[in-house]
Design a protein around this motif. Structure first.
Motif, PDB file in Angstrom:
ATOM      1  N   GLY A 109     -63.589  18.468 -10.014  1.00 12.06           N
ATOM      2  CA  GLY A 109     -63.423  19.916  -9.950  1.00 12.06           C
ATOM      3  C   GLY A 109     -63.291  20.581 -11.302  1.00 12.06           C
ATOM      4  N   GLN A 158     -64.636  24.017 -10.292  1.00  8.87           N
ATOM      5  CA  GLN A 158     -64.729  24.424  -8.894  1.00  8.87           C
ATOM      6  C   GLN A 158     -63.385  24.203  -8.212  1.00  8.87           C
ATOM      7  OE1 GLN A 158     -67.329  25.802  -7.493  1.00  8.87           O
ATOM      8  NE2 GLN A 158     -68.854  25.471  -9.105  1.00  8.87           N
ATOM      9  N   GLU A 169     -62.873  23.554  -5.165  1.00  6.95           N
ATOM     10  CA  GLU A 169     -63.042  22.444  -4.240  1.00  6.95           C
ATOM     11  C   GLU A 169     -64.323  21.706  -4.596  1.00  6.95           C
ATOM     12  OE1 GLU A 169     -63.034  23.762  -0.246  1.00  6.95           O
ATOM     13  OE2 GLU A 169     -61.023  24.646  -0.329  1.00  6.95           O
ATOM     14  N   PRO A 170     -64.359  20.387  -4.403  1.00  5.34           N
ATOM     15  CA  PRO A 170     -65.579  19.617  -4.704  1.00  5.34           C
ATOM     16  C   PRO A 170     -66.765  20.132  -3.897  1.00  5.34           C
ATOM     17  CG  PRO A 170     -63.711  18.161  -4.332  1.00  5.34           C
ATOM     18  CD  PRO A 170     -63.262  19.535  -3.923  1.00  5.34           C
TER      19      PRO A 170
END
Length: 202
Positions: free
Chosen positions: A170, A114, A116-117
């Protein structure tokens, strides 16, 4: 050979669930109480107006004491290439590793990278879960605990407690997951009075 499309398979799930429920003598009200899903939603599921989630199918498989493959009409064959067909749910990939009726269901779970978390969105359902991290760093939120598990770490917990799994940094995370019946423990060599909350094992 006649190959069913994904839509064909999903369209057949509802009637199969209705037949199983009636065969078990379970009412929609009983099923709603066991799953936490409303009667109207379950009725739409059985009539084909709603598509099932993996979490709901797992819960129904436990309640009806049948392999998950039976709910989706997977062919009975010894060819592992068929049984290991990946399933994508909630943005993650689940690879079935077992098809035994009742008892424990095993999956390899892949959480994608991802940018961003993600914000944790804890869920609850009946059962007990055991997991083992293969690769990556897993973030496990359960109740008021927020854990980071590197490769080689394991955890087990009662899924009636709010819980969430995601990537801690991430990156991609790969893990093995066992789903068991309520009260069933994956570890038989643990102490008799240990809490059923998640705990890492080194």
């Amino acid at each position: 050979m006649d190959r069913k499309t994904d839509d064909d398979v999903l369209d057949a799930v509802g009637p199969r669930l209705r037949a199983l429920r009636r065969d078990r003598g379970i009412t929609l009200a009983d099923l709603a109480a066991k799953t936490g899903v409303s009667e109207s939603s379950l009725s739409r599921l059985e009539s084909g107006q709603r598509r099932p989630s993996l979490e709901l199918l797992l819960s129904l498989a436990r309640i009806y004491d049948v392999p998950l493959d039976d709910l989706v009409g997977a062919p009975r064959t010894g060819d592992p290439r068929i049984h290991l067909k990946p399933i994508r749910r909630f943005g993650m990939t689940f690879v079935p590793l077992s098809r035994q009726p009742g008892g424990v269901h095993a999956f390899k779970m892949i959480i994608p990278a991802q940018p961003e978390p993600l914000e944790p969105t804890p869920q609850t359902h009946e059962g007990f879960e055991w997991l083992y991290v293969l690769n990556g760093r897993l973030r496990l939120v359960i109740g008021d605990r927020d854990l980071t598990l590197p490769p080689g770490e394991a955890a087990e917990f009662d899924t009636s407690m709010p819980h969430w799994l995601g990537s801690a940094d991430g990156g991609v995370v790969e893990l093995l997951i066992l789903f068991g019946l309520q009260g069933m423990r994956a570890h038989i060599r643990t102490g008799p009075h240990r809490s059923s909350q998640a705990r890492s094992r080194r």
